[in-house]
Write a protein that holds these residues in place. Structure first.
Motif, PDB file in Angstrom:
ATOM      1  N   ARG A  85       2.714  -0.946  -2.795  1.00  0.00           N
ATOM      2  CA  ARG A  85       2.356  -0.422  -1.471  1.00  0.00           C
ATOM      3  C   ARG A  85       0.883  -0.619  -1.177  1.00  0.00           C
ATOM      4  O   ARG A  85       0.502  -1.138  -0.124  1.00  0.00           O
ATOM      5  CB  ARG A  85       2.712   1.069  -1.410  1.00  0.00           C
ATOM      6  CG  ARG A  85       2.292   1.767  -0.141  1.00  0.00           C
ATOM      7  CD  ARG A  85       2.684   3.236  -0.168  1.00  0.00           C
ATOM      8  NE  ARG A  85       1.816   4.064  -0.970  1.00  0.00           N
ATOM      9  CZ  ARG A  85       2.211   4.945  -1.875  1.00  0.00           C
ATOM     10  NH1 ARG A  85       3.495   5.118  -2.118  1.00  0.00           N
ATOM     11  NH2 ARG A  85       1.351   5.668  -2.552  1.00  0.00           N
TER      12      ARG A  85
ATOM     13  N   CYS B  19       6.517   2.580  -4.451  1.00  0.00           N
ATOM     14  CA  CYS B  19       5.603   2.670  -5.594  1.00  0.00           C
ATOM     15  C   CYS B  19       4.222   2.176  -5.202  1.00  0.00           C
ATOM     16  O   CYS B  19       4.073   1.252  -4.419  1.00  0.00           O
ATOM     17  CB  CYS B  19       6.154   1.911  -6.798  1.00  0.00           C
ATOM     18  SG  CYS B  19       6.091   0.136  -6.659  1.00  0.00           S
ATOM     19  N   VAL B  20       3.216   2.806  -5.790  1.00  0.00           N
ATOM     20  CA  VAL B  20       1.855   2.573  -5.306  1.00  0.00           C
ATOM     21  C   VAL B  20       1.293   1.181  -5.612  1.00  0.00           C
ATOM     22  O   VAL B  20       0.580   0.626  -4.777  1.00  0.00           O
ATOM     23  CB  VAL B  20       0.898   3.692  -5.765  1.00  0.00           C
ATOM     24  CG1 VAL B  20       0.709   3.678  -7.258  1.00  0.00           C
ATOM     25  CG2 VAL B  20      -0.426   3.606  -5.059  1.00  0.00           C
ATOM     26  N   PRO B  21       1.596   0.566  -6.762  1.00  0.00           N
ATOM     27  CA  PRO B  21       0.958  -0.742  -6.994  1.00  0.00           C
ATOM     28  C   PRO B  21       1.297  -1.741  -5.898  1.00  0.00           C
ATOM     29  O   PRO B  21       0.428  -2.468  -5.426  1.00  0.00           O
ATOM     30  CB  PRO B  21       1.549  -1.200  -8.339  1.00  0.00           C
ATOM     31  CG  PRO B  21       2.151  -0.009  -8.954  1.00  0.00           C
ATOM     32  CD  PRO B  21       2.484   0.950  -7.867  1.00  0.00           C
TER      33      PRO B  21
END
Ligand SMILES: Cc1cc2nc3c(=O)[nH]c(=O)nc-3n(C[C@H](O)[C@H](O)[C@H](O)COP(=O)(O)O)c2cc1C
Ligand code: SF4
Ligand code: SF4
Ligand code: SF4
Ligand code: FES
Lengths: 546, 176, 239
Positions: free
Chosen positions: A462, A458-460
């Motif tokens: 990563r 997930c981007v937050p």
């Protein structure tokens, strides 16, 4: 196996013991072993043979005070020796029955004062590879009791009554979890023991697996009976070769004695356990990632619900608990839930094992009742900060936890108290820092850990951990502005609120807690380009060009 | 907001496409120019940035020591600073060299595939190691995405500023 | 089970709606033309809940929940937009833009990209957090397709479509954290992949300019992932 047979094994083991006048227990935990305690054991055994004294030399698991290792414990006198070398064997053996060898006094001071052993009750007293020694100390009584006298519901009732909460960090009530899995319908259910233990500075689970693996196996078998599972897995990180080896032996021994396998203890209950090795990804300690990893997939978490209790391994209902959680189960069954709940605070029962490390006199493994204060642990048991330096902070909960300052030393340890102070129980790492530590650097260290351990799903988490790490680096270098600090604070909020799993959700905690208690250190780096602890090299930013 | 009377446009590290787009407003330019005075721009003669400008449109990223000096001075002497177009806003194509640093670019342009290889050092501003969007260097008041922003978008921005509000282009214009 | 017990009533942004018990908040909302932004979700593929764009507030829940995987429940009160959620979404978008190299003006997907249009619809006009400018490879070894990692948002749509629909399992993810990369086979060049059937489904589902068809680069090419739900329905019908 029935009660008589169990007693027989215990009696036999006791008989074996009675043949000797003395027992010399040599610690063969990872720490002492790394200082060749195996050779020490051999040397003592050789001496014992030639001197004619009836002495049994035994290898045991970690005795706790690792900093004083290699450790030796002589029974029945209860004498402890520290920093033992091979050359000390002769003196140790000659001292049997007489005065202890003064120069080998481990000088543990108040190390054992206030400690209370439940999980570690057998430590120093049994050979982890011998199931019969475990039985001699009451092992498998609980399993037998459960199988012959209790219904699954009664087992769960005792666990609920005990107030035991998950020792893997989250503190979820164990009885409630068991009850949920027990109630989910499913032809096949699984029990998983989480021995991934990836927090920097934590080695409780490793110690338990190395010193008393049967206890974990028994706990898992009881759980399996309670929830209706027939198959279990212990997920251990491959970096724990000794734990894996002892566990492998322990499983074989348990099978040989009929504590695992088909028709256990002459009942209809069948259960067996396999080991699965983790490749050292911190995130594989997260339950859904761990399950994916056992299934042979990439170890990344998935959104919950569904919880493993409903849809876990191979989509079947799965109970997953931590090593220490399982290790608490046999004594709870033996002595009853109420006995357990008489220890600890209102909402945190029993004891907790901590790995005391960092700037502390006596590094090691300790087990204390919940509710003990940080001061008692750090200054009483641990002997305080060495080299005449000043205590600054204690970090609990690993990368998900926080740093607590001196004002909080009188905090009584419980899940809830630690959370409201801005930290976490976590799995039990406790890192003490003195005034030579820069709290921004500490926050940066933990952020680096989260950044490299993020699974990347997930981007937050990563991308957010990278951004936060860079901002912390900037602050350390004295290149940051107040605007950077605002951005860091905002990133903390967003990453914490939006990440998929616990890793990202708690990654900001070390920053938030240091910002809460040591904001002045951040501001010194930013406004004055100065590191109060003298750790960072601060210099104002210059525009570099080609 | 104070009355908008003076307007400046500057061109940092960009392709001048944003200025082309500005000119693309065609006859609307005449309408606008009756309301403000263009005091500084690549399109007019004046050499130094005036003491006080109400609105400055900045095209291009901050890529050289010269850009850096300019933008700081501009910020100081400007009321409303408008980041015009993707280069000013994101670094865009100008910032593509940030993945490798300026050296490989210099070599490619001045050393490889040229008859008389020579990296110029005199009379040209030194390149920054890292090309940066304008708001990383100075505070920006209005962001206008687009490569280039359309004439309509620019018209909208200027009209709103003239009408006394600071426009936001969220939901109106996109990158690229 | 009676039809009655299969229906759930809930409110989304104050609007009372009913939905089937097996629907997600996202499905229910979209059926009622209520917009929730998404990126990793695609009709017809399994859900991963990875992009976090669809996070919504559910009354009584401790955390924000991803609408794409959260099932509707009776009496649920869902908020899809408020200043806090909007701020979080913008920041998440900024993280996407800053972590790789998105240069829309020269991108094959310019004007036809889900990331770009999310920035537009959420009103994100610039990125406050520092761009990372990583050095990333472009693999053009396949005769028809290219993968440009500079534009990849790691939504894993390509991985899922290749496994779940095409059954080729060519795509996978390697590495961890910011080093994650989608790869073909065991990181063989795409052109040398023995499992790739060159069906092009991954290209059609890719929300950005990371996967594209060589001969049709340019902003005119619209990707067409709409075939997926039909394919799914047809296949389920066959069974
Ligand atoms: C990133 C992450 C790492 C974790 N690592 C561990 C671990 O190493 N050991 C562990 O027991 N639990 C770990 N957990 C917690 C597990 O997900 C799970 O809650 C726990 O094993 C449940 O057991 P318990 O109820 O007995 O604590 C981790 C959680 C997260 C989010
Ligand atoms: S929070 Fe981090 S570790 Fe957890 S799923 Fe997201 S990227 Fe992976
Ligand atoms: S993939 Fe989308 S957001 Fe990224 S550069 Fe291309 S058009 Fe822009
Ligand atoms: S290549 Fe495209 S579809 Fe695949 S993960 Fe990247 S952005 Fe998603
Ligand atoms: S659409 Fe729900 S997390 Fe991506």
């Amino acid at each position: 196996m029935n009660v008589e047979e169990l007693q027989q094994i215990a009696a036999q083991a006791q008989e074996e013991r009675d043949k000797f006048d003395y027992e010399v227990n040599v610690c063969m935990g990872t720490s002492c072993l790394s200082q060749h305690s195996d050779r020490i054991r051999d040397a003592i055994a050789k001496e014992a043979e030639s001197c004619g004294k009836k002495c049994h030399v035994r290898r045991t698991g970690c005795m706790g005070p690792c900093a004083a290792g290699p450790m030796v414990l002589v029974e029945p006198a209860g004498t402890q020796y520290g920093h033992v070398r091979e050359g000390d064997a002769k003196d140790i053996v000659s001292a049997l029955g007489g005065d202890p060898v003064a120069r080998l006094d481990p000088r543990l001071g108040s190390y054992f004062e206030g400690q209370h052993f439940v999980v570690l009750e057998n430590v120093g007293h049994i050979d982890p590879e011998k199931v019969d020694e475990y039985v001699a100390r009451g092992g498998y009584e609980a399993l037998l009791k459960v199988l012959t006298e209790m219904t699954p519901a009664q087992v769960i009732e005792q666990i609920s009554k005990s107030g035991l909460r998950g020792r893997g960090g989250g503190g979820y009530p164990t009885g409630l979890k068991w009850d949920t899995v027990a109630k989910v319908k499913g032809a096949q259910k699984y029990v998983i023991c989480n021995g991934d233990e990836g927090d920097p500075g934590a080695f409780m689970d490793r110690s338990v697996l190395e010193s008393d693996p049967q206890r974990v196996i028994e706990g898992m078998a009881i759980a399996a009976y309670a929830i209706g599972a027939t198959k279990g897995y212990v997920y251990v990180r491959a970096e724990y070769p000794l734990a894996v080896q002892r566990l492998t032996v322990a499983l074989r021994e348990a099978r040989r004695r009929g504590f695992l396998g088909n028709a256990i203890c002459e009942t209809t209950f069948s259960f067996d356990i396999d080991i699965r090795l983790g490749a050292g990804a911190f995130v594989c300690g997260e339950e859904t990632a761990l399950i994916a990893s056992i299934e042979g997939k990439r170890g990344t978490p998935r959104p919950r619900p569904p919880y493993p209790a409903v849809s876990g391994l191979w989509g079947d209902p799965t109970l997953i608990n931590n090593v220490e959680t399982f290790a608490n189960v046999p004594p709870i069954i033996r002595h009853g839930g109420e006995w357990f709940s008489s220890m600890g605070t209102a909402r945190s029962k029993g004891t907790k094992v901590f790995a005391l490390t960092g700037k502390i006199q006596r590094t090691g493994l300790v087990e204390v009742p919940m509710g003990m204060t940080l001061r008692q642990i750090i200054f009483g048991i641990g002997g305080g900060v060495p080299d005449g330096r000043k205590f600054k902070a204690v970090q609990t909960g690993g990368p998900s936890g926080g740093c607590l300052p001196e004002e909080h030393l009188d905090l009584s340890i419980s899940y809830d108290a630690l959370i409201s102070a801005g930290s976490m129980m976590g799995s039990g790492g406790m890192i003490v820092m003195d005034d030579t530590s820069c709290m921004v650097s500490v926050a940066r260290f933990f952020m680096e850990f989260c950044m490299t351990e993020s699974c990347g799903k997930c981007v937050p988490c990563r991308a957010g951990t990278v951004q936060m790490y860079n901002l912390l680096t900037k602050i350390c270098k004295g290149e940051a502005t107040r605007r950077d600090l605002d951005q860091l604070t905002e990133l903390c909020e967003v990453v914490g609120a939006t990440s998929l799993c616990g890793l990202g959700q708690t990654a900001p905690n070390p920053v938030l807690s240091t910002l809460r208690y040591f904001r002045h250190e951040y501001l010194a780096h930013i406004d004055e380009k100065r590191c109060p602890a003298g750790v960072c090299e601060c210099s104002p930013a210059v525009e570099v060009h080609a | 907001m104070t009355d908008i009377r003076t307007l400046a446009t500057v061109w940092l590290d960009g392709c001048s496409g944003c200025h082309m787009s500005l000119l693309d407003m065609d006859e609307r330019l005449i309408e606008l120019s009756s309301q403000f005075q263009l005091v500084y721009s690549p399109l007019v003669d004046r050499k130094t940035f005036p003491e006080r400008v109400d609105v400055t449109l900045v095209e291009g990223a901050v890529a050289s020591v010269e850009d850096l000096k300019k933008i700081r001075r501009i910020r100081e002497h400007t009321g409303v600073l408008v980041s015009l177009g993707d280069c000013a806003l994101t670094g865009n194509v100008s910032a593509m060299r940030n993945t490798c640093g300026p050296q490989p670019v210099m070599l490619r342009v001045y050393e490889q595939n040229v008859l008389q290889p020579q990296i110029p050092t005199e009379g040209v501003p030194a390149l920054l190691n890292r090309v940066r969007p304008v708001h990383e260097v100075v505070p920006v008041d209005v962001y206008v995405p687009g490569c280039p922003p359309s004439a309509d978008t620019i018209y909208r921005v200027l009209s709103e500023l003239l009408a006394g509000h600071v426009p936001t282009l969220g939901g109106v214009a996109h990158f690229g | 089970m009676s039809a009655e017990s299969n229906v759930r009533t809930l409110t989304i942004d104050g609007e009372e709606i009913s939905a089937r018990a097996d629907q997600t908040i996202l499905e229910a909302a979209r059926e009622h033309k209520l917009a929730i932004p998404t990126l990793c979700h695609l009709d017809g593929l399994s859900e991963v809940g990875a992009c976090r764009m669809c996070l919504v507030e559910v009354k009584g829940a401790r955390r924000l929940l991803p609408a794409c995987v959260t099932r509707v429940e009776e009496g649920m009160e869902v908020t899809t937009h408020n200043p806090k959620i909007d701020r979080y979404r913008t920041m998440i978008l900024e993280l996407f833009f800053a972590e790789r190299n998105h240069i829309c003006s020269i991108c094959v997907a310019n004007g036809n990209c889900e990331l770009q249009s999310l920035a537009l619809t959420l009103g994100m006009t610039h990125v406050e957090i520092p761009y990372q400018y990583p050095q990333l490879p472009v693999d053009a070894s396949h005769p028809r397709f290219t993968v440009d990692h500079n534009r990849c948002v790691l939504c894993t749509r390509c991985v899922r479509v290749c496994s779940e629909i095409e059954g080729a399992n060519t795509w996978g993810v390697m590495g961890r954290g910011a080093q994650s990369l989608v790869i073909t086979d065991l990181k063989e060049p795409w052109g040398e992949s023995e499992t790739c059937t060159s069906c092009g489904k991954c290209v059609q589902v890719c929300p950005t300019g990371a996967l594209f068809e060589k001969d049709r680069a340019g902003s005119k090419v619209r990707k067409q992932p709409d075939f997926l739900p039909y394919l799914r329905i047809m296949r389920e019908g066959e069974q």
